[in-house]
Design an enzyme around this catalytic site. Structure first.
Site, PDB file in Angstrom:
ATOM      1  N   VAL A  83       0.855  -1.172   0.000  1.00 47.31           N
ATOM      2  CA  VAL A  83       0.000   0.000   0.000  1.00 47.31           C
ATOM      3  C   VAL A  83       0.902   1.236   0.000  1.00 47.31           C
ATOM      4  O   VAL A  83       1.932   1.264   0.667  1.00 47.31           O
ATOM      5  CB  VAL A  83      -0.988  -0.006   1.193  1.00 47.31           C
ATOM      6  CG1 VAL A  83      -0.291   0.231   2.505  1.00 47.31           C
ATOM      7  CG2 VAL A  83      -2.100   1.002   0.982  1.00 47.31           C
ATOM      8  N   SER A  84       0.549   2.216  -0.829  1.00 49.91           N
ATOM      9  CA  SER A  84       1.366   3.429  -0.871  1.00 49.91           C
ATOM     10  C   SER A  84       0.819   4.436   0.126  1.00 49.91           C
ATOM     11  O   SER A  84      -0.300   4.308   0.607  1.00 49.91           O
ATOM     12  CB  SER A  84       1.360   4.022  -2.281  1.00 49.91           C
ATOM     13  OG  SER A  84       0.073   4.460  -2.596  1.00 49.91           O
ATOM     14  N   THR A  85       1.612   5.427   0.396  1.00 51.20           N
ATOM     15  CA  THR A  85       1.236   6.415   1.417  1.00 51.20           C
ATOM     16  C   THR A  85      -0.120   7.031   1.114  1.00 51.20           C
ATOM     17  O   THR A  85      -0.981   7.117   1.976  1.00 51.20           O
ATOM     18  CB  THR A  85       2.292   7.527   1.499  1.00 51.20           C
ATOM     19  OG1 THR A  85       3.544   6.968   1.127  1.00 51.20           O
ATOM     20  CG2 THR A  85       2.379   8.108   2.882  1.00 51.20           C
ATOM     21  N   GLU A 137      -2.457   5.895  -0.661  1.00 46.15           N
ATOM     22  CA  GLU A 137      -3.562   4.948  -0.700  1.00 46.15           C
ATOM     23  C   GLU A 137      -4.031   4.531   0.696  1.00 46.15           C
ATOM     24  O   GLU A 137      -5.124   4.011   0.852  1.00 46.15           O
ATOM     25  CB  GLU A 137      -3.153   3.689  -1.470  1.00 46.15           C
ATOM     26  CG  GLU A 137      -3.090   3.901  -2.967  1.00 46.15           C
ATOM     27  CD  GLU A 137      -2.333   2.778  -3.663  1.00 46.15           C
ATOM     28  OE1 GLU A 137      -2.495   2.652  -4.879  1.00 46.15           O
ATOM     29  OE2 GLU A 137      -1.586   2.045  -2.980  1.00 46.15           O
TER      30      GLU A 137
END
Ligand SMILES: [Zn+2]
Length: 542
Positions: free
Chosen positions: A29-31, A33
């Site tokens: 998971v990206s920041t 997201e």
């Protein structure tokens, strides 16, 4: 959340293989997201239940949190690949293909890599796995789609910016232009009174007569103005301010690929007329500066070295001045130097500062001009000498024209020889180059002679209204422009000889009537050529 497609993940694989499948679970998971639905626990939940439903044994869960899909630097992914190499599992499970990689190339490379270790790759929400060829094809296809979506996203955000700009919003990004503040709510620029005051001052100062970028810059620094960073201003920034259309109220958004710049009205700090005038003046001063630097040597052509007798040429040198422990500069200083310096056994004549020599000689010229009798004599003498010379000069031009023609036929000859293969390419290039240089030199010489003829025509014309000329000259002597001063020097001065000890001999083409009493003056007039009188000037050091 996307509907899971369990239907395709039937028991074929497990049925074919006797052993129970071992799987690796990968979640990312990206920041940005993290705030949305893509949380790690949600991804893990689904992956775990999928593994259970398919009777996979979970070897390990690899989780990369707060990293983007594009960075190759993902610690857990690295570990997963290492474990794949040592055969710790047979399949990698991801929730979605873009969890694994966003970049198609990296995705395909990695899938290929996994295949080498007999590890397949499965996405929960996309109907394929890489244990069969169809699935592999789907992986590359979906990878492409993911990449495309990403590009579309970038394009969409660019279009968003364009739309916003078209609605009159300022999208300059970063810090707003000097002189303005950015209002986040209205997305527009507002005038920053303090900075705008300086912008107006810069325009005003620059448009004053005899101003320059440097003068404006020095002035505002002296007045204590500083940039936003708190540093002193530089002429480059002054130039930027004088040439930025924003200051009269037109800001342009010009993204790389957009067909034409979008105009946005912003509050004006200076009037359009002032801006336009500044552009004109900038242009003029640029031309003037160029001329000024290169051609304003008053004594070129008449100056001789007092040691070796050669002509002196002119050049600029970069100097640094030391005064009271402080260094000033570097600045450009204009000098005359002896041609002999350039030879092997160089002439020891030192460089002579133009700003000292030119005024010294010019003052002497002014003195002479104040005596009208001298001028009249000088012009008559000049006419006497120029008569035959003029014809000779025209003869010279004919000779040069013939030589230029010879050059052309020589060029044709070389070309023929080269085409026949008698000479090689490097010889050909060299010879053509030499020829071109010769031709350039001839053309230069021709131009100089033409100029001399022209200047004599000028004198002849002047003679017709000699009285007027003399009167006008005396009136205007202090206001002559550079070309006129040079003309006058050519008219009156035969040679200026600079000596090492600071003495300057000015050989004037005028009999010094006032210093020669009675009959002597007449004897001068009988001489076929004008006898130069010498004015000795002294300057302590150059
Ligand atoms: Zn010399």
């Amino acid at each position: 959340m996307t509907k899971l497609i369990f239907a395709l993940n039937d028991k074929i694989n497990t049925g074919e293989r006797e052993k129970k499948m071992k799987c690796a679970i990968y979640a990312r998971v990206s920041t940005e997201e993290q705030a949305k639905n893509y949380s790690i626990p949600a991804q893990l939940d689904l992956l775990r239940s999928f593994a259970q439903a398919n009777e996979y044994e979970v070897f390990k869960e690899y989780i990369d949190e707060g990293v983007s899909g594009t960075t190759a630097d993902r610690p857990q992914l690295g570990e997963l690949l290492d474990d794949a190499r040592t055969g710790m599992f047979n399949v990698v499970l991801v929730y979605r293909i873009d969890r694994f990689f966003r970049n198609t190339r990296l995705l395909l490379v990695t899938v290929e890599e996994l295949k080498k270790f007999s590890v397949s790759f499965k996405s929960l929400t996309e109907p394929f796995d890489t244990s069969n060829p169809m699935g592999e094809f789907m992986v590359s296809l979906l990878g492409c789609v993911a990449q495309l979506e990403r590009d579309t996203f970038i394009e969409r955000s660019r279009m968003g910016t364009i739309k916003s700009v078209k609605e009159g919003h300022y999208m300059g990004g970063g810090r707003p232009l000097y002189g303005y503040t950015y209002d986040k709510e209205s997305k527009t620029l507002e005038i920053n009174d303090k900075e705008a005051k300086l912008v107006r001052l810069i325009y005003q100062r620059y448009l004053e007569p005899y101003s320059s970028l440097k003068k404006v810059n020095d002035k505002i620094n002296d007045l204590g103005y500083r940039t936003r960073k708190g540093t002193k201003w530089h002429t480059g920034s002054i130039h930027d301010i004088l040439t930025n259309t924003s200051y009269y109220g037109k800001w342009y958004y010009n993204p790389n690929h957009y067909p034409e710049p979008i105009e946005v009205d912003i509050p004006a700090i200076v009037a359009k007329e002032k801006y336009d005038k500044a552009q004109k003046v900038l242009q003029q001063r640029k031309i003037y500066a160029k001329r000024n630097n290169k051609y304003n040597y008053l004594l070129l052509g008449v100056l001789r070295c007092g040691i070796c007798g050669r002509s002196m040429s002119a050049s600029t040198k970069q100097c640094v001045k030391k005064k009271g422990g402080k260094e000033y500069g570097p600045y450009l200083q204009q000098y005359y130097y002896c041609f002999g310096r350039m030879l092997k056994k160089g002439c020891p004549m030192r460089w002579v500062r133009k700003d000292r020599l030119d005024p010294l000689v010019w003052n002497k010229i002014k003195e002479i001009v104040k005596n009208p009798a001298l001028i009249r004599k000088a012009i008559v003498e000049k006419e006497k000498r120029s008569g035959p010379t003029n014809a000779a000069l025209k003869e010279d031009i004919k000779g040069i024209d013939k030589k230029i023609k010879d050059c052309e036929s020589e060029r044709q000859k070389i070309l023929r020889v080269y085409r026949k293969g008698i000479i090689g390419e490097s010889d050909f290039v060299n010879q053509i180059k030499e020829l071109q240089e010769e031709k350039d030199a001839l053309n230069q010489q021709r131009k100089e002679i033409e100029l001399r003829i022209e200047s004599q025509v000028y004198i002849e014309d002047s003679l017709k209204s000699l009285e007027n000329f003399v009167r006008e000259l005396q009136e205007r002597i202090d206001n002559l422009n550079f070309e006129e001063r040079r003309e006058l020097i050519k008219l009156l001065v035969r040679r200026v000889i600079v000596k090492e000890d600071g003495v300057v001999d000015v050989e004037v083409i005028v009999p010094q009537v006032d210093s020669q009493p009675g009959g002597k003056g007449e004897s001068h007039e009988k001489q076929p050529t004008c006898f130069p009188s010498i004015a000795q000037l002294r300057h302590i050091s150059w």
